[in-house]
Design a protein around this motif. Structure first.
Motif, mmCIF file in Angstrom:
data_model
loop_
_atom_site.group_PDB
_atom_site.id
_atom_site.type_symbol
_atom_site.label_atom_id
_atom_site.label_comp_id
_atom_site.label_asym_id
_atom_site.label_seq_id
_atom_site.Cartn_x
_atom_site.Cartn_y
_atom_site.Cartn_z
ATOM 1 N N ILE A 177 0.913 -1.297 -0.263
ATOM 2 C CA ILE A 177 0.059 -0.096 0.239
ATOM 3 C C ILE A 177 0.985 1.366 -0.077
ATOM 4 C CG2 ILE A 177 -1.806 1.518 1.387
ATOM 5 C CD1 ILE A 177 -2.954 -1.298 2.337
ATOM 6 N N ILE A 178 1.921 1.310 0.695
ATOM 7 C CA ILE A 178 2.814 2.408 0.937
ATOM 8 C C ILE A 178 3.438 2.650 -0.604
ATOM 9 C CG2 ILE A 178 4.857 3.362 1.994
ATOM 10 C CD1 ILE A 178 4.170 1.760 4.628
ATOM 11 N N ILE A 179 4.055 1.543 -1.134
ATOM 12 C CA ILE A 179 4.667 1.909 -2.238
ATOM 13 C C ILE A 179 3.961 2.156 -3.518
ATOM 14 C CG2 ILE A 179 6.014 0.519 -4.168
ATOM 15 C CD1 ILE A 179 6.911 -1.211 -1.952
ATOM 16 N N ILE A 180 2.687 1.479 -3.584
ATOM 17 C CA ILE A 180 1.701 1.823 -4.562
ATOM 18 C C ILE A 180 1.218 3.701 -4.240
ATOM 19 C CG2 ILE A 180 -0.774 1.691 -5.417
ATOM 20 C CD1 ILE A 180 -0.111 -1.395 -4.812
ATOM 21 N N GLY A 181 0.886 3.969 -3.105
ATOM 22 C CA GLY A 181 0.810 5.279 -2.790
ATOM 23 C C GLY A 181 1.741 6.309 -3.195
ATOM 24 N N GLY A 182 2.963 6.010 -2.843
ATOM 25 C CA GLY A 182 4.123 6.587 -3.388
ATOM 26 C C GLY A 182 4.289 6.786 -4.933
ATOM 27 N N LEU A 183 3.841 5.675 -5.526
ATOM 28 C CA LEU A 183 4.155 5.721 -6.991
ATOM 29 C C LEU A 183 2.894 6.666 -7.667
ATOM 30 C CD1 LEU A 183 5.419 2.048 -7.650
ATOM 31 C CD2 LEU A 183 6.690 4.204 -7.655
ATOM 32 N N ILE A 184 1.731 6.559 -7.013
ATOM 33 C CA ILE A 184 0.731 7.285 -7.347
ATOM 34 C C ILE A 184 1.048 8.696 -7.158
ATOM 35 C CG2 ILE A 184 -1.825 7.943 -6.899
ATOM 36 C CD1 ILE A 184 -2.255 5.026 -6.253
ATOM 37 N N LEU A 185 1.694 9.219 -6.118
ATOM 38 C CA LEU A 185 2.098 10.522 -5.773
ATOM 39 C C LEU A 185 3.062 11.294 -6.956
ATOM 40 C CD1 LEU A 185 1.464 12.527 -3.535
ATOM 41 C CD2 LEU A 185 3.599 11.864 -2.298
ATOM 42 N N VAL A 186 3.847 10.508 -7.301
ATOM 43 C CA VAL A 186 4.612 10.696 -8.313
ATOM 44 C C VAL A 186 4.412 11.489 -9.304
ATOM 45 C CG1 VAL A 186 6.591 10.186 -10.119
ATOM 46 C CG2 VAL A 186 6.612 9.106 -7.600
ATOM 47 N N PRO A 187 3.170 10.958 -10.354
ATOM 48 C CA PRO A 187 2.990 11.511 -11.275
ATOM 49 C C PRO A 187 1.943 13.020 -11.139
ATOM 50 C CG PRO A 187 1.418 9.630 -11.118
ATOM 51 C CD PRO A 187 2.792 9.522 -10.136
ATOM 52 N N VAL A 188 1.358 12.696 -9.912
ATOM 53 C CA VAL A 188 0.500 14.143 -9.477
ATOM 54 C C VAL A 188 1.425 15.384 -9.155
ATOM 55 C CG1 VAL A 188 -1.087 14.883 -7.694
ATOM 56 C CG2 VAL A 188 -1.280 12.518 -8.572
ATOM 57 N N CYS A 189 2.333 14.974 -8.330
ATOM 58 C CA CYS A 189 3.366 16.066 -7.988
ATOM 59 C C CYS A 189 4.190 16.388 -9.077
ATOM 60 C CB CYS A 189 4.112 15.426 -6.951
ATOM 61 S SG CYS A 189 3.444 15.334 -5.149
ATOM 62 N N GLY A 190 4.483 15.441 -10.064
ATOM 63 C CA GLY A 190 5.256 15.856 -11.104
ATOM 64 C C GLY A 190 4.533 16.744 -12.081
ATOM 65 N N TYR A 191 3.361 16.411 -12.381
ATOM 66 C CA TYR A 191 2.300 17.372 -13.175
ATOM 67 C C TYR A 191 2.345 18.826 -12.766
ATOM 68 C CZ TYR A 191 -1.770 19.101 -15.439
ATOM 69 O OH TYR A 191 -2.453 20.021 -16.184
#
Length: 438
Positions: free
Chosen positions: A237-251
């Protein structure tokens, strides 16, 4: 203004010309308002005091991180999941580069006046940028630790791998949030107190970065180790949450005018720095096997050298952004930093001796040869910094985003190599006290 005065004497039927001239004058006023503020004269004594105090804070932060590592290495998670040891230097080095480039970037924005006029935009863009970078960097560091732990033994433990990835991603995210806010506060406070942020921001970022990241990594890894048991659901859950955060913050960072270039340019230097630092690690592995006393001094020589070259690069980048006249390689800043090498090194090597943390007695010949290595390291770094920062600027790259990771990694490589040579020379000339080379 003379044109406006002359226009007042013109007949009424020339109103259209007046409007055109007034509009042109208004455009010029707006253009002039967008120019960076004139740089203030900085007294060398004042700059020296600001730098030296920040170097002391950074150095003692490094000592505190070393003492913390000495304590947490006995925790269960370090004993059971030994790959955490491999993760520590990789994650601290990568995270340190992100925080120091953030500090350099924000210092330049402070000098350009953006802190006063666009603070909220700067905060949002940079916080999203370092979240995006930190999570990916944390995942990359964990993958490297997993590979290094797996290859020698040929045994792969999925639970250990998931714990490492989750701990690294969560640590990187939390540390970036905390340190990013602290660095913004430091820059704003420095500006308010009329302190040059270039002199203090990068060393403070380095000192707080190591201590905060190590503390969070140890605490989070220990909690996950106690709670997950044989399950990988929570780490997943932690890893998936982090990977979802990447494109959002990147955008969000890409859409922000202050961070778009940093998002484009910031990846290659950070990953390249990790490769360069790994070469330094190979040298350290060789030298430690021959001279056990070298390890603790390696932290000092690399830490001080890295902080000094980061300040130099940050100040030089600000000069380029604000249009100041370029200094020579042997500028006043270079000379000032070279002078500060000796007192800085003496303070910390005697601190090591006082804490009984080293394995080498501080004989006069040892201090002389060690200082020679430290001075040569800093001189080479400052020279490289000058040409690298100027070269990046001429190529259209922003040195605030790219220079510091390369320079701190080169600092590790040069410091470790020169320290190894110094110990070899000491051993060869017969300065073999009861600890040297033991």
């Amino acid at each position: 203004m003379n044109r406006i005065k002359n226009n007042t004497r013109m007949p009424r039927n020339s109103g259209s010309t007046n409007e055109t001239d007034v509009h042109a004058d208004a455009c010029r006023l707006i253009a002039n308002s967008n120019k960076p503020p004139e740089p203030k004269y900085e007294n060398s004594w004042t700059a020296g005091v600001q730098m030296f105090v920040s170097f002391l804070l950074a150095g003692y932060g490094m000592v505190a991180a070393s003492l913390l590592l000495d304590k947490v290495q006995h925790w269960d998670v370090f004993q059971v999941v030994s790959e955490v040891y491999i993760l520590v230097p990789a994650l601290l080095g990568l995270k340190g580069n992100l925080e120091m480039t953030l500090a350099s970037r924000l210092s330049t924005h402070a000098h350009l006046g953006h802190i006063d006029s666009n603070l909220s935009t700067l905060i949002v863009g940079n916080m999203c940028l370092i979240q995006c970078q930190a999570v990916l960097v944390g995942f990359l560091a964990a993958m490297a630790a997993v590979a290094m732990g797996w290859i020698p033994d040929g045994q792969f433990d999925i639970h250990h791998a998931m714990l490492l990835c989750a701990s690294s991603v969560l640590t990187a995210s939390f540390a970036s949030l905390v340190l990013g806010l602290i660095m913004i506060g430091v820059i704003v406070l420095s500006k308010h107190m009329d302190i040059n942020p270039d002199n203090v921001a990068t060393p403070i970022a380095a000192s707080l970065g190591d201590l905060t990241t190590l503390a969070l990594l140890s605490w989070i890894a220990s909690l996950l180790h106690r709670t997950i048991g044989s399950s990988i659901i929570l780490p997943s859950i932690i890893i998936i949450g982090g990977l979802i955060l990447v494109p959002v913050c990147g955008y969000i960072a890409y859409e922000n005018k202050f961070t778009r270039q940093a998002l484009d340019e910031g990846w290659v230097p950070v990953v390249s720095a990790m490769v360069i630092s790994s070469a330094g690690g190979l040298i350290l592995d060789y030298t430690v096997s021959n001279y056990s006393g070298i390890a603790v001094f390696q932290l000092v020589i690399n830490g001080i050298g890295g902080n000094m070259v980061a300040v130099h690069a940050s100040r030089l980048s600000t000069s380029l952004h604000t249009g100041q006249k370029m200094d020579s390689v042997l500028s006043s800043t270079t000379k000032l930093l070279m002078v500060m090498v000796i007192p800085s090194q003496l303070i910390f090597i005697h601190t090591i001796e006082y804490l009984k943390a080293g394995h080498t007695s501080l004989t006069p010949i040892f201090i002389l040869i060690y200082m020679s290595a430290a001075l040569l390291q800093v001189f080479l770094l400052l020279t490289i910094s000058h040409y690298m920062v100027v070269g990046m600027w001429k190529l259209g790259m922003d040195p605030d985003n790219s220079a510091i990771p390369y320079l701190t990694a080169l600092g590790d490589l040069l410091g470790t190599a020169l320290l190894g040579i110094a110990f070899h020379v000491l051993y060869a000339i017969g300065d073999k006290d009861s600890d040297l080379g033991d």
